[in-house]
Design a protein around this motif. Structure first.
Motif, PDB file in Angstrom:
ATOM      1  N   PHE A   9       0.851  -1.229   0.123  1.00 37.39           N
ATOM      2  CA  PHE A   9       0.029  -0.027  -0.066  1.00 37.39           C
ATOM      3  C   PHE A   9       0.844   1.181   0.117  1.00 37.39           C
ATOM      4  O   PHE A   9       0.424   2.406  -0.577  1.00 37.39           O
ATOM      5  CB  PHE A   9      -0.879   0.010   1.380  1.00 37.39           C
ATOM      6  CG  PHE A   9      -1.928  -1.176   1.211  1.00 37.39           C
ATOM      7  CD1 PHE A   9      -2.710  -1.485   0.138  1.00 37.39           C
ATOM      8  CD2 PHE A   9      -2.366  -1.589   2.532  1.00 37.39           C
ATOM      9  CE1 PHE A   9      -3.770  -2.309   0.157  1.00 37.39           C
ATOM     10  CE2 PHE A   9      -3.312  -2.467   2.271  1.00 37.39           C
ATOM     11  CZ  PHE A   9      -4.140  -3.054   1.389  1.00 37.39           C
ATOM     12  N   SER A  10       2.070   1.129   0.705  1.00 37.97           N
ATOM     13  CA  SER A  10       2.635   2.381   0.947  1.00 37.97           C
ATOM     14  C   SER A  10       4.250   2.001   1.203  1.00 37.97           C
ATOM     15  O   SER A  10       4.635   0.979   1.268  1.00 37.97           O
ATOM     16  CB  SER A  10       2.328   2.981   2.062  1.00 37.97           C
ATOM     17  OG  SER A  10       2.703   4.348   2.498  1.00 37.97           O
ATOM     18  N   ILE A  11       5.076   3.159   0.523  1.00 32.68           N
ATOM     19  CA  ILE A  11       6.537   2.932   0.518  1.00 32.68           C
ATOM     20  C   ILE A  11       7.108   4.174   1.071  1.00 32.68           C
ATOM     21  O   ILE A  11       6.518   5.220   0.442  1.00 32.68           O
ATOM     22  CB  ILE A  11       7.336   2.560  -0.752  1.00 32.68           C
ATOM     23  CG1 ILE A  11       6.823   1.277  -1.217  1.00 32.68           C
ATOM     24  CG2 ILE A  11       8.777   2.643  -0.506  1.00 32.68           C
ATOM     25  CD1 ILE A  11       7.219   0.856  -2.636  1.00 32.68           C
ATOM     26  N   SER A  12       7.804   4.296   2.085  1.00 41.64           N
ATOM     27  CA  SER A  12       8.480   5.596   2.321  1.00 41.64           C
ATOM     28  C   SER A  12       9.854   5.338   2.773  1.00 41.64           C
ATOM     29  O   SER A  12      10.321   4.269   3.240  1.00 41.64           O
ATOM     30  CB  SER A  12       7.740   5.977   4.050  1.00 41.64           C
ATOM     31  OG  SER A  12       8.516   7.208   4.314  1.00 41.64           O
ATOM     32  N   VAL A  13      10.751   6.250   2.149  1.00 36.94           N
ATOM     33  CA  VAL A  13      12.097   6.044   2.182  1.00 36.94           C
ATOM     34  C   VAL A  13      12.721   7.225   3.263  1.00 36.94           C
ATOM     35  O   VAL A  13      12.296   8.435   3.159  1.00 36.94           O
ATOM     36  CB  VAL A  13      12.819   6.315   0.866  1.00 36.94           C
ATOM     37  CG1 VAL A  13      14.432   6.342   0.969  1.00 36.94           C
ATOM     38  CG2 VAL A  13      12.397   5.718  -0.328  1.00 36.94           C
ATOM     39  N   ALA A  20      14.054   2.033   4.004  1.00 35.86           N
ATOM     40  CA  ALA A  20      12.485   2.084   3.536  1.00 35.86           C
ATOM     41  C   ALA A  20      11.677   1.365   4.336  1.00 35.86           C
ATOM     42  O   ALA A  20      11.990   0.186   4.903  1.00 35.86           O
ATOM     43  CB  ALA A  20      12.529   1.863   2.111  1.00 35.86           C
ATOM     44  N   ILE A  21      10.635   1.784   4.431  1.00 33.82           N
ATOM     45  CA  ILE A  21       9.548   0.984   5.075  1.00 33.82           C
ATOM     46  C   ILE A  21       8.168   0.681   4.159  1.00 33.82           C
ATOM     47  O   ILE A  21       8.078   1.622   3.322  1.00 33.82           O
ATOM     48  CB  ILE A  21       8.724   1.793   6.437  1.00 33.82           C
ATOM     49  CG1 ILE A  21       9.767   1.950   7.354  1.00 33.82           C
ATOM     50  CG2 ILE A  21       7.687   0.998   6.905  1.00 33.82           C
ATOM     51  CD1 ILE A  21       9.198   2.836   8.502  1.00 33.82           C
ATOM     52  N   THR A  22       7.933  -0.483   4.017  1.00 34.23           N
ATOM     53  CA  THR A  22       6.781  -0.997   2.998  1.00 34.23           C
ATOM     54  C   THR A  22       5.759  -1.249   4.102  1.00 34.23           C
ATOM     55  O   THR A  22       6.075  -2.136   5.051  1.00 34.23           O
ATOM     56  CB  THR A  22       7.353  -1.916   2.046  1.00 34.23           C
ATOM     57  OG1 THR A  22       7.892  -3.151   2.633  1.00 34.23           O
ATOM     58  CG2 THR A  22       8.490  -1.260   1.114  1.00 34.23           C
ATOM     59  N   THR A  23       4.460  -1.126   3.527  1.00 28.67           N
ATOM     60  CA  THR A  23       3.343  -1.679   4.267  1.00 28.67           C
ATOM     61  C   THR A  23       2.392  -2.376   3.301  1.00 28.67           C
ATOM     62  O   THR A  23       2.162  -1.986   2.206  1.00 28.67           O
ATOM     63  CB  THR A  23       2.639  -0.309   4.994  1.00 28.67           C
ATOM     64  OG1 THR A  23       2.122   0.434   4.241  1.00 28.67           O
ATOM     65  CG2 THR A  23       3.506   0.141   5.962  1.00 28.67           C
ATOM     66  N   SER A  24       1.693  -3.271   3.812  1.00 26.78           N
ATOM     67  CA  SER A  24       0.583  -3.991   3.275  1.00 26.78           C
ATOM     68  C   SER A  24      -0.597  -4.092   4.158  1.00 26.78           C
ATOM     69  O   SER A  24      -0.242  -3.867   5.455  1.00 26.78           O
ATOM     70  CB  SER A  24       1.200  -5.065   2.594  1.00 26.78           C
ATOM     71  OG  SER A  24       1.582  -6.149   3.701  1.00 26.78           O
ATOM     72  N   SER A  25      -1.516  -4.815   4.165  1.00 30.35           N
ATOM     73  CA  SER A  25      -2.528  -5.275   4.919  1.00 30.35           C
ATOM     74  C   SER A  25      -2.153  -6.149   5.967  1.00 30.35           C
ATOM     75  O   SER A  25      -2.666  -6.233   7.164  1.00 30.35           O
ATOM     76  CB  SER A  25      -3.746  -5.779   4.144  1.00 30.35           C
ATOM     77  OG  SER A  25      -3.741  -6.866   3.605  1.00 30.35           O
ATOM     78  N   ASP A  26      -0.897  -6.926   5.910  1.00 28.38           N
ATOM     79  CA  ASP A  26      -0.476  -7.729   6.599  1.00 28.38           C
ATOM     80  C   ASP A  26       0.613  -7.600   7.426  1.00 28.38           C
ATOM     81  O   ASP A  26       1.097  -7.926   8.571  1.00 28.38           O
ATOM     82  CB  ASP A  26      -0.405  -9.239   5.979  1.00 28.38           C
ATOM     83  CG  ASP A  26       0.853  -9.294   4.827  1.00 28.38           C
ATOM     84  OD1 ASP A  26       1.071  -7.960   4.445  1.00 28.38           O
ATOM     85  OD2 ASP A  26       1.269 -10.309   4.625  1.00 28.38           O
ATOM     86  N   LYS A  52      -1.113   3.642   5.113  1.00 28.02           N
ATOM     87  CA  LYS A  52      -0.020   4.511   4.745  1.00 28.02           C
ATOM     88  C   LYS A  52       1.087   4.644   5.531  1.00 28.02           C
ATOM     89  O   LYS A  52       0.906   4.672   6.991  1.00 28.02           O
ATOM     90  CB  LYS A  52      -0.718   5.949   4.547  1.00 28.02           C
ATOM     91  CG  LYS A  52       0.052   7.226   4.108  1.00 28.02           C
ATOM     92  CD  LYS A  52      -0.585   8.329   3.887  1.00 28.02           C
ATOM     93  CE  LYS A  52       0.154   9.470   4.091  1.00 28.02           C
ATOM     94  NZ  LYS A  52      -0.695  10.777   4.307  1.00 28.02           N
ATOM     95  N   VAL A  53       2.291   4.934   5.406  1.00 24.63           N
ATOM     96  CA  VAL A  53       3.622   5.217   6.191  1.00 24.63           C
ATOM     97  C   VAL A  53       4.215   6.535   5.842  1.00 24.63           C
ATOM     98  O   VAL A  53       3.930   6.584   4.567  1.00 24.63           O
ATOM     99  CB  VAL A  53       4.325   3.851   6.331  1.00 24.63           C
ATOM    100  CG1 VAL A  53       5.014   3.764   5.064  1.00 24.63           C
ATOM    101  CG2 VAL A  53       5.399   4.168   7.577  1.00 24.63           C
TER     102      VAL A  53
END
Length: 73
Positions: A9-13, A20-26, A52-53
């Motif tokens: 859902f989201s990637i933040s560097v 980097a942080i990546t997020t999903s529903s799990d 979101k992150v």
């Protein structure tokens, strides 16, 4: 980089460009971009999820979320 079982859902560097942080529903996952290795994995209950992150100028990124009594952010 593989590691999520569902769509990301989201990637933040991080400001340093190293993490980097990546997020999903799990899960939310912290990656070292120099080696492309996962450093941390936070499992998330399906009822909570992360949409979101965003990064903060801290030494290492951190994950936080909130949810009100009706299940909205």
């Amino acid at each position: 980089m593989r590691g999520h079982e569902s769509s990301v859902f989201s990637i933040s560097v991080h400001a340093s460009g190293r993490y980097a942080i990546t997020t999903s529903s799990d899960t939310a996952q912290l990656w070292d971009l120099d080696t492309f290795q996962r450093k941390r994995k936070l499992n998330i209950r399906q009822s909570v999820g992360i949409q979101k992150v965003s990064g903060l100028p801290l030494p290492l990124p951190r994950v936080a979320w909130s949810q009100d009594s009706e299940g909205t952010e």
